[in-house]
Design a protein around this motif. Structure first.
Motif, PDB file in Angstrom:
ATOM      1  N   ALA A   4      43.246  38.943  26.839  1.00  0.00           N
ATOM      2  CA  ALA A   4      42.900  40.368  26.808  1.00  0.00           C
ATOM      3  C   ALA A   4      41.659  40.640  27.651  1.00  0.00           C
ATOM      4  O   ALA A   4      41.592  41.631  28.389  1.00  0.00           O
ATOM      5  CB  ALA A   4      42.681  40.815  25.362  1.00  0.00           C
ATOM      6  N   ALA A   5      40.667  39.746  27.562  1.00  0.00           N
ATOM      7  CA  ALA A   5      39.444  39.917  28.362  1.00  0.00           C
ATOM      8  C   ALA A   5      39.753  39.817  29.844  1.00  0.00           C
ATOM      9  O   ALA A   5      39.273  40.635  30.650  1.00  0.00           O
ATOM     10  CB  ALA A   5      38.408  38.872  27.951  1.00  0.00           C
ATOM     11  N   LEU A   6      40.556  38.842  30.226  1.00  0.00           N
ATOM     12  CA  LEU A   6      40.907  38.673  31.638  1.00  0.00           C
ATOM     13  C   LEU A   6      41.669  39.888  32.168  1.00  0.00           C
ATOM     14  O   LEU A   6      41.536  40.255  33.338  1.00  0.00           O
ATOM     15  CB  LEU A   6      41.736  37.401  31.831  1.00  0.00           C
ATOM     16  CG  LEU A   6      40.991  36.080  31.596  1.00  0.00           C
ATOM     17  CD1 LEU A   6      41.955  34.903  31.655  1.00  0.00           C
ATOM     18  CD2 LEU A   6      39.860  35.904  32.602  1.00  0.00           C
ATOM     19  N   SER A   7      42.458  40.535  31.306  1.00  0.00           N
ATOM     20  CA  SER A   7      43.235  41.702  31.738  1.00  0.00           C
ATOM     21  C   SER A   7      42.349  42.909  32.042  1.00  0.00           C
ATOM     22  O   SER A   7      42.789  43.852  32.695  1.00  0.00           O
ATOM     23  CB  SER A   7      44.264  42.075  30.665  1.00  0.00           C
ATOM     24  OG  SER A   7      43.644  42.703  29.544  1.00  0.00           O
ATOM     25  N   LEU A   8      41.106  42.894  31.559  1.00  0.00           N
ATOM     26  CA  LEU A   8      40.176  44.013  31.793  1.00  0.00           C
ATOM     27  C   LEU A   8      39.207  43.733  32.936  1.00  0.00           C
ATOM     28  O   LEU A   8      38.378  44.568  33.264  1.00  0.00           O
ATOM     29  CB  LEU A   8      39.368  44.298  30.517  1.00  0.00           C
ATOM     30  CG  LEU A   8      40.161  44.765  29.298  1.00  0.00           C
ATOM     31  CD1 LEU A   8      39.233  44.945  28.109  1.00  0.00           C
ATOM     32  CD2 LEU A   8      40.894  46.062  29.594  1.00  0.00           C
ATOM     33  N   MET A   9      39.319  42.566  33.547  1.00  0.00           N
ATOM     34  CA  MET A   9      38.344  42.192  34.558  1.00  0.00           C
ATOM     35  C   MET A   9      38.717  42.692  35.945  1.00  0.00           C
ATOM     36  O   MET A   9      39.884  42.785  36.295  1.00  0.00           O
ATOM     37  CB  MET A   9      38.172  40.673  34.571  1.00  0.00           C
ATOM     38  CG  MET A   9      37.585  40.164  33.267  1.00  0.00           C
ATOM     39  SD  MET A   9      37.196  38.419  33.340  1.00  0.00           S
ATOM     40  CE  MET A   9      35.807  38.460  34.463  1.00  0.00           C
ATOM     41  N   GLY A  10      37.693  43.043  36.689  1.00  0.00           N
ATOM     42  CA  GLY A  10      37.856  43.485  38.065  1.00  0.00           C
ATOM     43  C   GLY A  10      36.493  43.550  38.713  1.00  0.00           C
ATOM     44  O   GLY A  10      35.464  43.446  38.049  1.00  0.00           O
ATOM     45  N   SER A  11      36.462  43.742  39.998  1.00  0.00           N
ATOM     46  CA  SER A  11      35.189  43.729  40.727  1.00  0.00           C
ATOM     47  C   SER A  11      34.321  44.941  40.409  1.00  0.00           C
ATOM     48  O   SER A  11      33.101  44.876  40.516  1.00  0.00           O
ATOM     49  CB  SER A  11      35.444  43.674  42.235  1.00  0.00           C
ATOM     50  OG  SER A  11      36.079  44.871  42.661  1.00  0.00           O
ATOM     51  N   GLY A  12      34.943  46.059  40.034  1.00  0.00           N
ATOM     52  CA  GLY A  12      34.166  47.257  39.733  1.00  0.00           C
ATOM     53  C   GLY A  12      33.342  47.730  40.910  1.00  0.00           C
ATOM     54  O   GLY A  12      32.290  48.338  40.740  1.00  0.00           O
ATOM     55  N   GLY A  13      33.818  47.459  42.128  1.00  0.00           N
ATOM     56  CA  GLY A  13      33.104  47.874  43.335  1.00  0.00           C
ATOM     57  C   GLY A  13      32.062  46.887  43.814  1.00  0.00           C
ATOM     58  O   GLY A  13      31.384  47.132  44.816  1.00  0.00           O
ATOM     59  N   HIS A  14      31.898  45.760  43.150  1.00  0.00           N
ATOM     60  CA  HIS A  14      30.910  44.752  43.543  1.00  0.00           C
ATOM     61  C   HIS A  14      31.568  43.682  44.413  1.00  0.00           C
ATOM     62  O   HIS A  14      32.768  43.452  44.332  1.00  0.00           O
ATOM     63  CB  HIS A  14      30.288  44.117  42.300  1.00  0.00           C
ATOM     64  CG  HIS A  14      29.538  45.090  41.449  1.00  0.00           C
ATOM     65  ND1 HIS A  14      28.265  45.508  41.725  1.00  0.00           N
ATOM     66  CD2 HIS A  14      29.912  45.754  40.319  1.00  0.00           C
ATOM     67  CE1 HIS A  14      27.868  46.373  40.809  1.00  0.00           C
ATOM     68  NE2 HIS A  14      28.840  46.543  39.944  1.00  0.00           N
ATOM     69  N   GLU A  15      30.752  43.015  45.207  1.00  0.00           N
ATOM     70  CA  GLU A  15      31.278  41.988  46.108  1.00  0.00           C
ATOM     71  C   GLU A  15      31.476  40.640  45.417  1.00  0.00           C
ATOM     72  O   GLU A  15      32.324  39.862  45.809  1.00  0.00           O
ATOM     73  CB  GLU A  15      30.349  41.820  47.315  1.00  0.00           C
ATOM     74  CG  GLU A  15      30.339  43.044  48.225  1.00  0.00           C
ATOM     75  CD  GLU A  15      29.439  42.845  49.433  1.00  0.00           C
ATOM     76  OE1 GLU A  15      28.929  41.714  49.623  1.00  0.00           O
ATOM     77  OE2 GLU A  15      29.253  43.808  50.184  1.00  0.00           O
ATOM     78  N   CYS A  16      30.677  40.346  44.388  1.00  0.00           N
ATOM     79  CA  CYS A  16      30.782  39.032  43.742  1.00  0.00           C
ATOM     80  C   CYS A  16      32.029  38.966  42.860  1.00  0.00           C
ATOM     81  O   CYS A  16      32.519  39.985  42.364  1.00  0.00           O
ATOM     82  CB  CYS A  16      29.536  38.726  42.916  1.00  0.00           C
ATOM     83  SG  CYS A  16      29.244  39.893  41.588  1.00  0.00           S
TER      84      CYS A  16
END
Length: 199
Positions: A145-157
């Motif tokens: 569930a945590a992995l499904s919510l992850m994304g860069s959110g506009g960041h490069e890292c």
């Protein structure tokens, strides 16, 4: 026996007392609130030293939205704030109503089951950083569930999750950072480790 034996002396008797003023002042004792959490919550409190290391594994503070699922008593949140992470970027999810009420000083709080929250939030929000100590019995569901919510959110890292999990937990992308001592959790006979997964 003579009656004079029972007579009081003419003057009251006084014992001389010297008052000492050279004692050090005692520190004021602060009461500690005891939080009773029923066994059904599976709240295994992350020790402060372990929480601090997990925060270091997460990376340097920055303006990145950070998620703490199943926030419990807030030890991971406290470690984040103490290391310089912003409380305004922290989202905590905790289903236990009393525990959720204690978390407001650290950041925003969502009083829900994390699995339900993740199902509704998927595709609507991205978290570049996740730090978690999930319930051991449902660890696979919570990590997924945590992995499904992850994304860069506009960041490069690269987005990352740092999690405290049972030693038996396996994930193809997980990097094992350290194994924890067997007595890390007094109320759970589970051997544990800290992992990191990049997305």
């Amino acid at each position: 026996m003579k009656p004079s034996v029972y007579r009081r002396p003419a003057k009251p008797l006084y014992a001389p007392v010297t008052r000492r003023r050279d004692f050090e002042a005692l520190p004021k004792a602060e009461s500690v609130e005891v939080v009773a959490v029923d066994r059904a919550t599976e709240c295994h409190v992350t020790p402060p030293d372990v929480a601090a290391r997990m925060v270091r594994y997460l990376g340097a503070p920055g303006d990145k939205l950070t998620l703490e699922p199943s926030a419990g008593t807030g030890n991971l949140s406290r470690a984040l704030i103490e290391s310089g992470h912003s409380r305004y970027e922290l989202v905590q999810v905790e289903r236990h109503i009393r525990l959720a009420g204690m978390l407001h000083g650290f950041g925003s709080v969502i009083n829900r089951c994390f699995l339900e929250y993740a199902a509704e939030a998927r595709g609507k929000v991205e978290f570049p950083r996740v730090i978690m100590n999930p319930p051991f019995s449902d660890v696979r569901k919570h990590i997924a569930a945590a992995l499904s919510l992850m994304g860069s959110g506009g960041h490069e890292c690269a987005p990352r999750v740092v999690a405290l999990v049972p030693l038996t937990f396996q994930h193809p992308d997980a990097e094992e950072l350290e194994q924890l001592p067997d007595d890390t959790f007094a109320n759970a006979k589970v051997r544990t480790k800290i992992i990191r997964i990049y997305r």
